[in-house]
Design an enzyme around this catalytic site. Structure first.
Site, PDB file in Angstrom:
ATOM      1  N   PRO A 110      -2.553   6.034  -4.116  1.00 55.01           N
ATOM      2  CA  PRO A 110      -3.652   5.964  -3.154  1.00 55.01           C
ATOM      3  C   PRO A 110      -3.182   5.983  -1.697  1.00 55.01           C
ATOM      4  O   PRO A 110      -2.154   5.405  -1.360  1.00 55.01           O
ATOM      5  CB  PRO A 110      -4.329   4.624  -3.480  1.00 55.01           C
ATOM      6  CG  PRO A 110      -3.292   3.836  -4.192  1.00 55.01           C
ATOM      7  CD  PRO A 110      -2.468   4.829  -4.950  1.00 55.01           C
ATOM      8  N   ASN A 111      -3.978   6.664  -0.909  1.00 58.08           N
ATOM      9  CA  ASN A 111      -3.813   6.770   0.554  1.00 58.08           C
ATOM     10  C   ASN A 111      -2.658   7.663   0.983  1.00 58.08           C
ATOM     11  O   ASN A 111      -2.496   7.923   2.174  1.00 58.08           O
ATOM     12  CB  ASN A 111      -3.668   5.374   1.199  1.00 58.08           C
ATOM     13  CG  ASN A 111      -4.909   4.540   0.986  1.00 58.08           C
ATOM     14  OD1 ASN A 111      -6.009   4.998   1.291  1.00 58.08           O
ATOM     15  ND2 ASN A 111      -4.758   3.358   0.442  1.00 58.08           N
ATOM     16  N   ASN A 130       5.466   7.276  -6.383  1.00 56.51           N
ATOM     17  CA  ASN A 130       5.143   6.368  -5.294  1.00 56.51           C
ATOM     18  C   ASN A 130       3.713   5.943  -5.554  1.00 56.51           C
ATOM     19  O   ASN A 130       2.765   6.689  -5.246  1.00 56.51           O
ATOM     20  CB  ASN A 130       5.262   7.044  -3.931  1.00 56.51           C
ATOM     21  CG  ASN A 130       4.930   6.080  -2.793  1.00 56.51           C
ATOM     22  OD1 ASN A 130       4.464   4.968  -3.029  1.00 56.51           O
ATOM     23  ND2 ASN A 130       5.153   6.526  -1.568  1.00 56.51           N
ATOM     24  N   ARG A 180       8.554  -5.608   5.055  1.00 53.47           N
ATOM     25  CA  ARG A 180       7.135  -5.682   5.418  1.00 53.47           C
ATOM     26  C   ARG A 180       6.510  -6.973   4.854  1.00 53.47           C
ATOM     27  O   ARG A 180       7.215  -7.903   4.517  1.00 53.47           O
ATOM     28  CB  ARG A 180       6.437  -4.413   4.928  1.00 53.47           C
ATOM     29  CG  ARG A 180       7.068  -3.147   5.555  1.00 53.47           C
ATOM     30  CD  ARG A 180       6.370  -1.891   5.110  1.00 53.47           C
ATOM     31  NE  ARG A 180       4.982  -1.869   5.573  1.00 53.47           N
ATOM     32  CZ  ARG A 180       4.059  -1.038   5.083  1.00 53.47           C
ATOM     33  NH1 ARG A 180       4.389  -0.168   4.133  1.00 53.47           N
ATOM     34  NH2 ARG A 180       2.824  -1.074   5.540  1.00 53.47           N
ATOM     35  N   TYR A 215       4.731   5.450   8.399  1.00 50.76           N
ATOM     36  CA  TYR A 215       4.892   6.482   7.366  1.00 50.76           C
ATOM     37  C   TYR A 215       5.317   7.846   7.907  1.00 50.76           C
ATOM     38  O   TYR A 215       5.531   8.770   7.123  1.00 50.76           O
ATOM     39  CB  TYR A 215       3.584   6.622   6.564  1.00 50.76           C
ATOM     40  CG  TYR A 215       3.221   5.353   5.821  1.00 50.76           C
ATOM     41  CD1 TYR A 215       4.033   4.874   4.794  1.00 50.76           C
ATOM     42  CD2 TYR A 215       2.083   4.618   6.158  1.00 50.76           C
ATOM     43  CE1 TYR A 215       3.724   3.705   4.114  1.00 50.76           C
ATOM     44  CE2 TYR A 215       1.759   3.442   5.483  1.00 50.76           C
ATOM     45  CZ  TYR A 215       2.582   2.997   4.470  1.00 50.76           C
ATOM     46  OH  TYR A 215       2.282   1.834   3.794  1.00 50.76           O
ATOM     47  N   ALA A 235      -0.174   1.209  -2.971  1.00 53.04           N
ATOM     48  CA  ALA A 235      -0.494  -0.215  -3.148  1.00 53.04           C
ATOM     49  C   ALA A 235      -0.596  -0.608  -4.619  1.00 53.04           C
ATOM     50  O   ALA A 235      -0.429  -1.797  -4.951  1.00 53.04           O
ATOM     51  CB  ALA A 235      -1.787  -0.540  -2.410  1.00 53.04           C
ATOM     52  N   ARG A 262      -1.983   8.594   8.809  1.00 51.02           N
ATOM     53  CA  ARG A 262      -2.027   7.176   8.440  1.00 51.02           C
ATOM     54  C   ARG A 262      -0.811   6.447   9.016  1.00 51.02           C
ATOM     55  O   ARG A 262       0.329   6.755   8.672  1.00 51.02           O
ATOM     56  CB  ARG A 262      -1.998   7.081   6.919  1.00 51.02           C
ATOM     57  CG  ARG A 262      -1.842   5.687   6.380  1.00 51.02           C
ATOM     58  CD  ARG A 262      -1.520   5.704   4.893  1.00 51.02           C
ATOM     59  NE  ARG A 262      -1.502   4.368   4.376  1.00 51.02           N
ATOM     60  CZ  ARG A 262      -0.895   3.995   3.250  1.00 51.02           C
ATOM     61  NH1 ARG A 262      -0.278   4.894   2.510  1.00 51.02           N
ATOM     62  NH2 ARG A 262      -0.925   2.757   2.863  1.00 51.02           N
ATOM     63  N   GLU A 309      11.274   5.224  -8.762  1.00 52.74           N
ATOM     64  CA  GLU A 309      10.255   4.664  -7.867  1.00 52.74           C
ATOM     65  C   GLU A 309      10.647   4.965  -6.423  1.00 52.74           C
ATOM     66  O   GLU A 309      11.787   4.703  -6.025  1.00 52.74           O
ATOM     67  CB  GLU A 309      10.166   3.146  -8.087  1.00 52.74           C
ATOM     68  CG  GLU A 309       9.165   2.456  -7.181  1.00 52.74           C
ATOM     69  CD  GLU A 309       9.132   0.935  -7.400  1.00 52.74           C
ATOM     70  OE1 GLU A 309       9.852   0.423  -8.286  1.00 52.74           O
ATOM     71  OE2 GLU A 309       8.390   0.280  -6.649  1.00 52.74           O
ATOM     72  N   HIS A 348       9.363   4.703  -2.255  1.00 58.88           N
ATOM     73  CA  HIS A 348       8.460   4.275  -1.176  1.00 58.88           C
ATOM     74  C   HIS A 348       8.981   4.843   0.122  1.00 58.88           C
ATOM     75  O   HIS A 348      10.202   4.814   0.376  1.00 58.88           O
ATOM     76  CB  HIS A 348       8.391   2.747  -1.074  1.00 58.88           C
ATOM     77  CG  HIS A 348       7.870   2.129  -2.329  1.00 58.88           C
ATOM     78  ND1 HIS A 348       6.542   2.154  -2.656  1.00 58.88           N
ATOM     79  CD2 HIS A 348       8.522   1.553  -3.364  1.00 58.88           C
ATOM     80  CE1 HIS A 348       6.390   1.595  -3.834  1.00 58.88           C
ATOM     81  NE2 HIS A 348       7.567   1.223  -4.296  1.00 58.88           N
TER      82      HIS A 348
END
Ligand code: DQA
Length: 154
Positions: free
Chosen positions: A16-17, A80, A113, A29, A83, A24, A104, A106
């Site tokens: 998502p996103n 990825n 963070r 990012y 969230a 964004r 995985e 990111h």
């Protein structure tokens, strides 16, 4: 071309996103769009001689369905999960059931963070976790996944 000689296919899933990349939170990012990222992944896949399919969804269920479909079809999954990384037992269960090498990725360093980003339901299932390298993280994961897939096919 026999089944054994077919190029390995690696599934890259964006959660998502991530369709909002480029606009964004660019300070977190970066400025590359998802199309830019996918084009770089595709170009690296061609260099490596592997097939790749890149997909993005904002829907947890759709991601689960794609992961289920990869079982026995894909050589590896690079994910990825956005969230959902931190919340989704369903995606983790699907990845476990897929019985495939999982990588995985990111874009940001999730450990630098907020604390709610420090736990991943996916990391314990993954061959490797790459975070904080921006879009290059996908390329490193792809290079490693392709090498591993070729070693299995050889
Ligand atoms: C992310 C990190 C997650 O915490 C966040 O929810 C995202 C993107 C990353 O690529 O850095 O959507 O997975």
């Amino acid at each position: 071309m026999s089944a054994q000689k077919m190029p390995a296919k690696i599934l890259v899933l964006h959660g998502p996103n991530l369709n909002m990349l480029g606009t964004r939170e660019p300070d977190v990012y970066g400025h590359e769009t998802l199309d830019d990222v996918n084009a770089a992944i595709q170009a690296r896949a061609e260099e490596l001689g592997v097939g790749v399919a890149c997909r993005q969804s904002n829907s947890e269920g759709e991601l689960v369905t794609w992961i289920q479909g990869a079982r026995g079809q894909a050589a590896a999954i690079i994910i990825n999960a956005g969230a959902y990384t931190h919340t989704s037992i369903a995606i983790a269960d699907a990845l476990r059931a897929a019985e495939l090498p999982i990588y995985e990725v990111h874009l940001s360093n999730i450990y630098r963070r907020e604390s709610f980003r420090h736990h991943s339901h996916i990391s314990g299932l993954a061959e490797a976790v790459i975070c904080g390298l921006g879009p290059d993280g996908y390329l490193y994961a792809l290079t490693t996944a392709a090498k591993a897939a070729k070693a299995v096919a050889a």
